[in-house]
Design an enzyme around this catalytic site. Structure first.
Site, short mmCIF file in Angstrom:
data_model
loop_
_atom_site.label_atom_id
_atom_site.label_comp_id
_atom_site.label_asym_id
_atom_site.label_seq_id
_atom_site.Cartn_x
_atom_site.Cartn_y
_atom_site.Cartn_z
N TYR A 18 -1.76 2.31 -2.40
CA TYR A 18 -2.99 2.00 -1.63
C TYR A 18 -4.26 2.33 -2.41
O TYR A 18 -5.24 2.78 -1.83
CB TYR A 18 -3.02 2.77 -0.30
CG TYR A 18 -1.79 2.62 0.54
CD1 TYR A 18 -1.46 1.41 1.11
CD2 TYR A 18 -0.96 3.71 0.78
CE1 TYR A 18 -0.33 1.26 1.89
CE2 TYR A 18 0.18 3.57 1.55
CZ TYR A 18 0.49 2.35 2.10
OH TYR A 18 1.61 2.22 2.87
N TYR A 145 2.50 -0.69 12.79
CA TYR A 145 2.84 -0.51 11.37
C TYR A 145 4.27 0.02 11.30
O TYR A 145 4.59 1.05 11.89
CB TYR A 145 1.89 0.48 10.69
CG TYR A 145 2.27 0.73 9.25
CD1 TYR A 145 1.96 -0.19 8.26
CD2 TYR A 145 2.99 1.87 8.90
CE1 TYR A 145 2.35 0.02 6.94
CE2 TYR A 145 3.38 2.08 7.58
CZ TYR A 145 3.06 1.15 6.61
OH TYR A 145 3.45 1.36 5.31
N ASP A 237 10.74 2.69 16.84
CA ASP A 237 10.39 3.19 15.52
C ASP A 237 9.77 4.58 15.72
O ASP A 237 8.57 4.70 15.99
CB ASP A 237 9.42 2.23 14.83
CG ASP A 237 8.99 2.74 13.45
OD1 ASP A 237 9.33 3.89 13.12
OD2 ASP A 237 8.32 1.99 12.73
N LYS A 266 10.29 10.49 7.77
CA LYS A 266 9.19 11.47 7.72
C LYS A 266 9.64 12.90 8.04
O LYS A 266 10.13 13.61 7.18
CB LYS A 266 8.06 11.02 8.63
CG LYS A 266 7.35 9.76 8.11
CD LYS A 266 5.99 9.58 8.70
CE LYS A 266 5.34 8.28 8.29
NZ LYS A 266 4.67 8.30 7.01
C1 PLP Z 1 5.86 4.22 12.53
C2 PLP Z 1 6.17 4.07 11.07
N1 PLP Z 1 7.23 3.35 10.70
C3 PLP Z 1 7.57 3.19 9.41
C4 PLP Z 1 6.82 3.75 8.42
C5 PLP Z 1 7.19 3.56 6.98
O1 PLP Z 1 7.69 4.74 6.46
P1 PLP Z 1 7.74 4.96 4.87
O2 PLP Z 1 6.34 5.14 4.42
O3 PLP Z 1 8.57 6.20 4.71
O4 PLP Z 1 8.39 3.76 4.28
C6 PLP Z 1 5.70 4.52 8.76
C7 PLP Z 1 4.86 5.14 7.71
O5 PLP Z 1 3.77 5.57 7.92
C8 PLP Z 1 5.35 4.67 10.12
O6 PLP Z 1 4.30 5.37 10.50
#
Ligand code: PLP
Length: 425
Positions: A18, A145, A237, A266
């Site tokens: 980014y 996202y 998610d 995470k």
């Molecule tokens: C809700 C959500 N899903 C998926 C992802 C993607 O995770 P990664 O950055 O470990 O690929 C993120 C990353 O910020 C997220 O906030």
């Protein structure tokens, strides 16, 4: 002996995420972390007020997690996960599944949040294919996202992050996150077209990268209820919301309806190692059981179920499930709520909101959005005060590790209040 500084060496060989390298500020070399703090090479400490991209739960370099990773590394650091298994992967699945909201019975491991989402999408798409049903459409939320890989980008709201790749993305049916005005329409849409849809993917309660947008659990629950009636697979998610972030162990604990598939990453390893997990119900798993090999889930990664990462996740769970951790999460929430009340009075502040360990608000300066430069200025000023904050454009938020002390939080709030006082709308 290195004569060049780390920043100079970085400048020559690294491509950062980014980042516009043409005019970027030099990155800060971090040499050490402990608890909430990160130290740069000059010895300056910074409070990591965003948990290093929302991953760090118990603080940096936690001795319990470090010890467990070390012990595991002496025994088995990696093994191919097809045709083999190992204790940390099985133990983690055994401990994780009963903690998840709903009736999940299988864990599929990958490496990160995006891959956890890719796996979930593949499970849902192939579920219907294996059953010989023609459901192809995917329901997703605008402003969401789900990651940066192509599948996860496709189901994410269209934005700056996806623009360059638009021609290569598949198109889900996008709806707004439910609110009191649109809920009737959304339910109607599902009742009318739900039978063509394979799945519904959503970030429960909190759209993180979309600007820490918080939305109503009861309305999401209503929508999930109709989606269930129409037999869509529900994909939660919980990459950001999992492991205590929203105050509950999982955001799904605020909901009566449960997901068929849950994506985790995470906080899964307490933020120490790259690991993704996609949990599925037995119903989903069974759709892949067949004498026909083509019905298998053809997905995997070199580091699927890496033993070190699984050991880290087990160690993180030890800490997360201590009563003291739940108390700290509640404490952060109480302090956030008091801070939120206090800053509501300022004209330049808009839409102050809290959920669990997250507090967020907009600075009314310029146009809303990720490329609003307001956040860059705030980050720089915060660094001068020994605090690391990274607003999403003009959306300012605090998302601290759970070990953050009352005093450290007060320091962050004081900085923000002073900043807000000086800011002009
Ligand atoms: C809700 C959500 N899903 C998926 C992802 C993607 O995770 P990664 O950055 O470990 O690929 C993120 C990353 O910020 C997220 O906030």
């Amino acid at each position: 002996m290195q004569t060049k500084s780390l920043t100079d060496r970085d400048h020559e060989v690294i491509w950062h995420p980014y980042t516009q390298h043409k005019n970027k500020l030099p990155p800060i070399p971090v040499v050490r972390g402990k608890g909430t703090l990160l130290w740069d090479e000059k010895g300056n400490p910074y409070i990591d007020a965003i948990s290093s991209w929302w991953v760090t739960l118990h603080g940096h370099a936690h001795p319990h997690i470090a010890q467990k990773i070390y012990q595991q590394a002496l025994v088995l650091e990696q093994v191919i996960f097809t045709g083999f298994t190992h204790e940390p992967a099985v133990s983690l699945a055994e401990r994780l599944l009963p903690l998840l909201p709903g009736d999940l019975s299988r864990i599929f491991y990958s490496d990160n949040g995006s891959t956890a989402v890719e796996v979930a999408l593949k499970m849902a798409i192939q579920y219907w294919k294996n059953k010989g049903d023609d459901r192809k459409k995917i329901l997703a939320l605008r402003n969401s996202y789900h990651g940066d890989t192509f599948g996860s980008m496709s189901v994410s709201g269209r934005s700056l992050f996806t623009a360059a790749f638009q021609d290569y993305l598949f198109e889900p049916v996008f709806i707004d996150a439910p609110d009191r005005e649109n809920i009737g329409q959304l339910k109607e849409l599902l009742r009318r077209h739900g039978c063509e849809m394979a799945c519904f993917i959503y970030e429960p309660l909190l759209q993180g990268a979309g600007g820490m947008h918080m939305y109503d659990a009861a309305l999401l629950d209503e929508l999930m209820g109709v989606a269930k009636e129409m037999d869509l697979l529900l994909i939660a998610d919980e990459v950001l919301t999992g492991f205590g972030r929203t105050g509950e162990l999982f955001a799904g604990n605020y909901l009566r309806n449960t997901a068929d598939i849950i994506c985790l990453s995470k906080g899964l390893t307490g933020g120490t190692m790259a690991l993704g997990a996609t949990a599925a119900t037995e119903r989903v798993f069974e759709a892949f059981l067949s004498d026909d090999r083509r019905k298998s889930l053809f997905h995997g990664h070199s580091f699927t179920a890496n033993p070190l990462a699984c050991a880290a996740a087990l160690a993180s769970l030890d800490l997360l499930l201590e009563t003291a951790c739940a108390e700290r999460i509640r404490g952060i929430n109480t302090q956030h709520a008091a801070f939120a009340e206090k800053i509501k009075a300022y004209d330049v502040v808009r839409d102050v909101r809290t959920l669990g360990t997250v507090v967020a608000f907009e600075l009314s300066q310029g146009e809303d959005g990720y490329i609003n430069p307001a956040g860059l200025d705030l980050t720089q000023k915060a660094m001068e005060e020994g605090i690391y904050l990274r607003p999403l454009g003009n959306t300012v938020y605090i998302l601290p590790p759970y070990c953050t002390t009352k005093e450290e939080l007060d320091k962050i709030y004081d900085f923000l209040e002073k900043y807000i006082k000086k800011a002009r709308p």
